[in-house]
Design a protein around this motif. Structure first.
Motif, PDB file in Angstrom:
ATOM      1  N   LEU A 151       0.819  -1.696  -0.412  1.00 22.32           N
ATOM      2  CA  LEU A 151      -0.106   0.114   0.280  1.00 22.32           C
ATOM      3  C   LEU A 151       1.061   0.919  -0.039  1.00 22.32           C
ATOM      4  N   SER A 152       1.852   1.294   0.857  1.00 23.38           N
ATOM      5  CA  SER A 152       2.848   1.984   0.447  1.00 23.38           C
ATOM      6  C   SER A 152       4.048   2.122  -0.315  1.00 23.38           C
ATOM      7  N   VAL A 153       3.892   2.027  -1.891  1.00 19.06           N
ATOM      8  CA  VAL A 153       4.152   1.687  -2.958  1.00 19.06           C
ATOM      9  C   VAL A 153       3.784   2.976  -3.727  1.00 19.06           C
ATOM     10  N   ARG A 154       2.275   3.389  -3.939  1.00 17.16           N
ATOM     11  CA  ARG A 154       1.747   4.301  -4.523  1.00 17.16           C
ATOM     12  C   ARG A 154       1.374   5.442  -3.374  1.00 17.16           C
ATOM     13  N   VAL A 155       1.716   5.098  -2.392  1.00 17.75           N
ATOM     14  CA  VAL A 155       1.918   6.571  -1.881  1.00 17.75           C
ATOM     15  C   VAL A 155       3.272   7.550  -1.725  1.00 17.75           C
ATOM     16  N   GLY A 156       4.335   6.575  -2.099  1.00 20.13           N
ATOM     17  CA  GLY A 156       5.486   6.169  -1.578  1.00 20.13           C
ATOM     18  C   GLY A 156       6.291   7.512  -0.547  1.00 20.13           C
ATOM     19  N   SER A 157       5.899   6.766   0.300  1.00 18.94           N
ATOM     20  CA  SER A 157       6.280   6.462   1.969  1.00 18.94           C
ATOM     21  C   SER A 157       5.545   5.649   2.961  1.00 18.94           C
ATOM     22  N   THR A 158       6.512   4.905   3.508  1.00 22.07           N
ATOM     23  CA  THR A 158       5.657   3.752   4.824  1.00 22.07           C
ATOM     24  C   THR A 158       5.126   4.409   6.273  1.00 22.07           C
ATOM     25  N   ASN A 159       4.758   5.294   5.932  1.00 22.93           N
ATOM     26  CA  ASN A 159       4.305   6.323   7.239  1.00 22.93           C
ATOM     27  C   ASN A 159       2.176   5.184   7.136  1.00 22.93           C
ATOM     28  N   LEU A 160       2.094   5.039   8.120  1.00 25.16           N
ATOM     29  CA  LEU A 160       0.377   4.617   8.020  1.00 25.16           C
ATOM     30  C   LEU A 160      -0.608   5.707   7.965  1.00 25.16           C
ATOM     31  N   ALA A 161       0.597   7.321   8.461  1.00 28.78           N
ATOM     32  CA  ALA A 161      -0.303   8.259   8.693  1.00 28.78           C
ATOM     33  C   ALA A 161      -1.146   9.304   6.828  1.00 28.78           C
ATOM     34  N   ALA A 162       0.432   8.660   6.231  1.00 25.20           N
ATOM     35  CA  ALA A 162       0.466   9.032   4.831  1.00 25.20           C
ATOM     36  C   ALA A 162      -0.408   8.074   4.334  1.00 25.20           C
ATOM     37  N   ILE A 163      -0.926   6.834   4.119  1.00 25.01           N
ATOM     38  CA  ILE A 163      -1.037   5.960   3.812  1.00 25.01           C
ATOM     39  C   ILE A 163      -2.494   5.802   3.605  1.00 25.01           C
ATOM     40  N   VAL A 164      -3.335   5.797   5.096  1.00 22.17           N
ATOM     41  CA  VAL A 164      -4.598   6.261   5.422  1.00 22.17           C
ATOM     42  C   VAL A 164      -4.870   7.448   4.779  1.00 22.17           C
ATOM     43  N   SER A 165      -4.241   8.945   4.763  1.00 22.18           N
ATOM     44  CA  SER A 165      -4.824  10.183   3.888  1.00 22.18           C
ATOM     45  C   SER A 165      -5.110   9.755   2.925  1.00 22.18           C
ATOM     46  N   SER A 166      -4.491   9.047   1.884  1.00 25.51           N
ATOM     47  CA  SER A 166      -4.297   9.355   0.442  1.00 25.51           C
ATOM     48  C   SER A 166      -5.222   7.982   0.335  1.00 25.51           C
ATOM     49  N   THR A 167      -5.695   6.774   0.880  1.00 23.03           N
ATOM     50  CA  THR A 167      -6.713   6.233   0.198  1.00 23.03           C
ATOM     51  C   THR A 167      -8.201   7.257   0.787  1.00 23.03           C
ATOM     52  N   LEU A 168      -8.222   8.152   1.786  1.00 23.45           N
ATOM     53  CA  LEU A 168      -8.790   9.104   1.773  1.00 23.45           C
ATOM     54  C   LEU A 168      -9.456   9.654   0.864  1.00 23.45           C
ATOM     55  N   HIS A 169      -8.662  10.350   0.391  1.00 27.05           N
ATOM     56  CA  HIS A 169      -8.822  11.397  -0.628  1.00 27.05           C
ATOM     57  C   HIS A 169      -8.436  10.738  -2.191  1.00 27.05           C
ATOM     58  N   ASP A 170      -8.352   8.532  -2.562  1.00 35.05           N
ATOM     59  CA  ASP A 170      -8.498   8.598  -3.828  1.00 35.05           C
ATOM     60  C   ASP A 170      -8.937   7.239  -3.337  1.00 35.05           C
ATOM     61  N   PRO A 171     -10.600   7.705  -2.403  1.00 38.03           N
ATOM     62  CA  PRO A 171     -11.507   6.189  -2.728  1.00 38.03           C
ATOM     63  C   PRO A 171     -11.469   4.815  -3.399  1.00 38.03           C
ATOM     64  N   SER A 172     -11.137   5.023  -4.586  1.00 35.11           N
ATOM     65  CA  SER A 172     -10.848   4.441  -5.868  1.00 35.11           C
ATOM     66  C   SER A 172      -9.847   3.077  -5.690  1.00 35.11           C
ATOM     67  N   ARG A 173      -8.614   3.346  -4.607  1.00 30.68           N
ATOM     68  CA  ARG A 173      -7.363   2.490  -4.474  1.00 30.68           C
ATOM     69  C   ARG A 173      -8.329   1.708  -3.786  1.00 30.68           C
ATOM     70  N   VAL A 174      -9.654   1.142  -3.028  1.00 30.57           N
ATOM     71  CA  VAL A 174      -9.966   0.477  -2.372  1.00 30.57           C
ATOM     72  C   VAL A 174     -10.746  -1.127  -2.993  1.00 30.57           C
ATOM     73  N   ILE A 175     -11.162  -0.472  -4.132  1.00 28.25           N
ATOM     74  CA  ILE A 175     -11.012  -1.819  -4.754  1.00 28.25           C
ATOM     75  C   ILE A 175     -10.094  -2.164  -5.821  1.00 28.25           C
ATOM     76  N   SER A 176      -8.634  -1.763  -6.166  1.00 26.15           N
ATOM     77  CA  SER A 176      -8.299  -2.223  -6.540  1.00 26.15           C
ATOM     78  C   SER A 176      -7.309  -3.809  -6.453  1.00 26.15           C
ATOM     79  N   PRO A 177      -6.459  -3.901  -7.306  1.00 24.83           N
ATOM     80  CA  PRO A 177      -6.560  -5.409  -7.204  1.00 24.83           C
ATOM     81  C   PRO A 177      -5.290  -5.100  -5.586  1.00 24.83           C
TER      82      PRO A 177
END
Length: 315
Positions: A151-177
């Motif tokens: 999950l962190s690859v597409r965000v560019g960070s291993t910070n969990l807060a950054a991963i959560v914020s990124s998914t929150l701003h781009d909901p389409s990632r939830v249904i990605s492979p």
């Protein structure tokens, strides 16, 4: 460090400590209903903890400080994770500690402390449980790291807060492979880490089949209460991590009281639903034989690796 992060750092551990025993109670009640029993009620784990805290501390003869400190280490590491991981707010109270590798290391430290305590007792069952737990954790921790790393690859960070914020701003990632593969791998990790069926049976009374329970057989009174509370907190932390990494909606993005209250309600509902589904699934599962467990965990690791590969190819 933002205001929302500070508020989350105060509220989150309170919610985890207060709500974890109720989560265990809900899961036991779900199982009881599906098995045709009335159940003891969702408040029974808290009543059990109150009774244990009121008993006299007892330490087996011949044990060292490792045995006595392990419950506190288990609680402390889980509390630190509850403070830093974004459960209620998107910001972390201690952003550097909210890194994937730091969080996994903290969770592993608690497990290792409990395994060392099982060895410290010098009993056959304690050593057996510790040996089995180390076998499981050696397979589980890499899967946990790789699944969240995907999950962190597409965000560019291993910070969990950054991963959560990124998914929150781009909901389409939830249904990605990538998310689907990582979610399945992380679900198997949660089952194994928390000693749930089919990896372990939390309600077993057969010593030869125990893993987690074999390590804590010698604990009694307040020490046992700390172990039981920490185990419930770890389950809540893992389920909260699963919920917010893949379904972060409802989490507070500001420090406004209504937003924080909404974040508390959202994480409580998501964790309760996941716990109920996990308990319902256990009714239809049988415990795997021990030599079959590595096969299950190896399969989850393969799914995590596929998630990482997909994150690079589908980025």
């Amino acid at each position: 460090m933002s205001v929302a992060g500070v508020v989350g750092g105060v509220v989150q551990p309170l919610v985890v400590v207060a709500g974890s025993p109720f989560l265990v109670g809900v899961m036991r009640q779900v199982r009881a209903r599906l098995e045709g029993r009335a159940g003891a009620g969702i408040g029974q784990p808290w009543r059990d903890l109150r009774k244990l805290f009121g008993k006299e501390p007892i330490t087996p003869r011949g044990t060292s400080e490792v045995f006595r400190l392990a419950p506190m280490v288990l609680v402390a590491t889980t509390l630190v994770v509850a403070v830093v991981v974004p459960f209620v707010t998107t910001d972390s109270a201690l952003d550097p500690v909210a890194d994937l590798f730091a969080v996994v290391a903290l969770l592993a430290a608690g497990t290792v402390a409990l395994a060392l305590a099982g060895l410290d007792t010098g009993t056959a069952f304690g050593g057996m449980g510790a040996s089995r737990e180390m076998t499981i954790i050696a397979l589980v921790e890499p899967t946990l790291l790789v699944a969240i790393f995907a999950l962190s690859v597409r965000v560019g960070s291993t910070n969990l807060a950054a991963i959560v914020s990124s998914t929150l701003h781009d909901p389409s990632r939830v249904i990605s492979p990538v998310s689907l593969l990582a979610a399945v791998a992380l679900t198997v990790v949660i089952v194994a880490e928390n000693g749930r069926l089919p990896v372990d049976n939390p309600s077993t009374h057969l010593e030869l089949t125990m893993v987690h329970e074999a390590m804590v057989l010698e604990y009694a009174g307040p020490d046992l209460a700390l172990v039981e509370l920490a185990s419930a907190m770890r389950l809540s932390v893992f389920l909260g991590l699963l919920a917010n990494l893949f379904v972060p909606w409802g989490i507070a993005t500001t420090a406004a009281p209504l937003a924080v209250l909404g974040g508390v309600i959202a994480v409580a509902v998501k964790v309760t639903v996941l716990g109920g589904l996990l308990a319902a699934g256990e009714v239809f599962l049988a415990k795997l034989r021990l030599f079959r467990v590595p096969e299950l965990l190896a399969g989850s690791f393969l799914l995590a690796l596929l998630a990482v590969a997909a994150s690079f190819f589908l980025a």
